[in-house]
Design a protein around this motif. Structure first.
Motif, mmCIF file in Angstrom:
data_model
loop_
_atom_site.group_PDB
_atom_site.id
_atom_site.type_symbol
_atom_site.label_atom_id
_atom_site.label_comp_id
_atom_site.label_asym_id
_atom_site.label_seq_id
_atom_site.Cartn_x
_atom_site.Cartn_y
_atom_site.Cartn_z
ATOM 1 N N LYS A 108 0.878 -1.192 -0.019
ATOM 2 C CA LYS A 108 0.211 -0.012 0.028
ATOM 3 C C LYS A 108 0.974 1.274 0.056
ATOM 4 O O LYS A 108 2.074 1.161 0.468
ATOM 5 C CB LYS A 108 -1.084 0.107 1.042
ATOM 6 C CG LYS A 108 -1.835 -1.370 1.126
ATOM 7 C CD LYS A 108 -2.843 -0.959 2.391
ATOM 8 C CE LYS A 108 -3.562 -2.135 2.511
ATOM 9 N NZ LYS A 108 -4.392 -2.240 4.044
ATOM 10 N N ASP A 109 0.414 2.151 -0.452
ATOM 11 C CA ASP A 109 1.054 3.436 -0.410
ATOM 12 C C ASP A 109 0.893 4.109 0.508
ATOM 13 O O ASP A 109 -0.113 4.949 0.961
ATOM 14 C CB ASP A 109 0.684 4.505 -1.727
ATOM 15 C CG ASP A 109 1.937 5.654 -2.014
ATOM 16 O OD1 ASP A 109 2.640 5.537 -1.464
ATOM 17 O OD2 ASP A 109 1.649 6.323 -3.103
ATOM 18 N N ILE A 110 1.789 4.303 1.719
ATOM 19 C CA ILE A 110 1.627 4.795 3.000
ATOM 20 C C ILE A 110 1.157 6.199 2.861
ATOM 21 O O ILE A 110 0.631 6.944 3.794
ATOM 22 C CB ILE A 110 2.756 4.496 3.898
ATOM 23 C CG1 ILE A 110 2.980 3.091 4.029
ATOM 24 C CG2 ILE A 110 2.722 5.202 5.244
ATOM 25 C CD1 ILE A 110 3.960 2.439 4.754
ATOM 26 N N HIS A 111 2.002 6.972 1.996
ATOM 27 C CA HIS A 111 1.732 8.454 2.066
ATOM 28 C C HIS A 111 0.336 8.834 1.735
ATOM 29 O O HIS A 111 -0.205 9.812 2.241
ATOM 30 C CB HIS A 111 2.617 9.209 0.874
ATOM 31 C CG HIS A 111 4.251 8.979 1.320
ATOM 32 N ND1 HIS A 111 4.890 9.642 2.186
ATOM 33 C CD2 HIS A 111 5.348 8.129 0.700
ATOM 34 C CE1 HIS A 111 6.105 9.251 2.200
ATOM 35 N NE2 HIS A 111 6.192 8.673 1.352
ATOM 36 N N LEU A 113 -2.040 6.951 2.205
ATOM 37 C CA LEU A 113 -3.110 6.568 3.570
ATOM 38 C C LEU A 113 -2.956 7.555 4.401
ATOM 39 O O LEU A 113 -3.903 7.800 5.123
ATOM 40 C CB LEU A 113 -2.561 5.272 3.790
ATOM 41 C CG LEU A 113 -3.035 3.933 3.132
ATOM 42 C CD1 LEU A 113 -2.249 2.784 3.474
ATOM 43 C CD2 LEU A 113 -4.421 3.774 2.732
ATOM 44 N N ASP A 114 -1.891 7.894 4.741
ATOM 45 C CA ASP A 114 -1.993 9.051 6.021
ATOM 46 C C ASP A 114 -2.060 10.368 5.436
ATOM 47 O O ASP A 114 -1.753 11.270 6.379
ATOM 48 C CB ASP A 114 -0.325 8.716 6.443
ATOM 49 C CG ASP A 114 0.005 7.585 7.166
ATOM 50 O OD1 ASP A 114 -1.105 6.736 7.634
ATOM 51 O OD2 ASP A 114 1.295 7.345 7.405
ATOM 52 N N GLU A 115 -2.137 10.619 4.277
ATOM 53 C CA GLU A 115 -2.396 12.039 3.464
ATOM 54 C C GLU A 115 -1.214 12.826 3.812
ATOM 55 O O GLU A 115 -1.547 14.076 4.559
ATOM 56 C CB GLU A 115 -3.878 12.520 3.869
ATOM 57 C CG GLU A 115 -4.833 11.748 3.651
ATOM 58 C CD GLU A 115 -6.315 12.600 3.883
ATOM 59 O OE1 GLU A 115 -6.365 13.470 4.313
ATOM 60 O OE2 GLU A 115 -7.223 11.642 3.549
ATOM 61 N N VAL A 116 -0.094 12.312 3.668
ATOM 62 C CA VAL A 116 1.262 13.417 3.955
ATOM 63 C C VAL A 116 1.725 13.554 2.472
ATOM 64 O O VAL A 116 1.909 12.783 1.711
ATOM 65 C CB VAL A 116 2.156 12.563 4.563
ATOM 66 C CG1 VAL A 116 3.604 13.373 4.769
ATOM 67 C CG2 VAL A 116 1.811 12.050 5.862
ATOM 68 N N TYR A 117 1.906 14.858 2.058
ATOM 69 C CA TYR A 117 2.090 15.527 0.886
ATOM 70 C C TYR A 117 3.332 16.501 0.947
ATOM 71 O O TYR A 117 3.335 17.243 1.754
ATOM 72 C CB TYR A 117 1.024 16.068 0.141
ATOM 73 C CG TYR A 117 -0.412 15.130 -0.006
ATOM 74 C CD1 TYR A 117 -0.496 14.329 -0.908
ATOM 75 C CD2 TYR A 117 -1.317 15.558 0.755
ATOM 76 C CE1 TYR A 117 -1.437 13.586 -1.042
ATOM 77 C CE2 TYR A 117 -2.600 14.629 0.626
ATOM 78 C CZ TYR A 117 -2.615 13.809 -0.236
ATOM 79 O OH TYR A 117 -3.771 13.075 -0.369
#
Length: 119
Positions: A108-111, A113-117
């Motif tokens: 899974k793309d963790i960025h 999922l955590d909504e870190v941009y």
């Protein structure tokens, strides 16, 4: 090589004026060389003249060996050739310690999922 080269330089003068210069071949004439009169078979002297310069090359070559030099010249020649050969020595191959490392597979793309941009 150039010391053994022989040259022939052909110059054609018409009066005191240089008309043509040729190397390795014959120079072109101006057409006023010697004219014959048919009736009297008298030869008229022309104003033209040719000059040929021959530059002789060396016919005897001397070959010197390394042992013919004195000790100081031998050492300088050896040091110069050694430094010249080592001047163009290649760079050592770089060792990359992690060249056989494979990164873990991402499920899974963790960025996202955590909504870190990154801005």
């Amino acid at each position: 090589m150039f010391s053994t080269l022989s040259l022939t330089i052909d110059k054609h003068f018409c009066g005191d004026v240089l008309v043509d210069v040729a190397i390795f071949s014959e120079s072109e004439k101006c057409g006023m060389d010697i004219s014959k009169m048919e009736a009297t078979d008298m030869v008229k002297k022309s104003c033209c003249k040719n000059e040929i310069d021959v530059i002789e090359g060396l016919s005897d070559l001397t070959f010197n060996s390394f042992e013919d030099f004195d000790v100081i010249k031998q050492q300088v020649l050896f040091a110069y050739s050694y430094s010249y050969i080592n001047l163009f020595e290649g760079l050592p191959n770089l060792v990359i310690p992690h060249s056989n490392y494979l990164p873990p597979t991402l499920v899974k793309d963790i960025h996202l999922l955590d909504e870190v941009y990154l801005i």
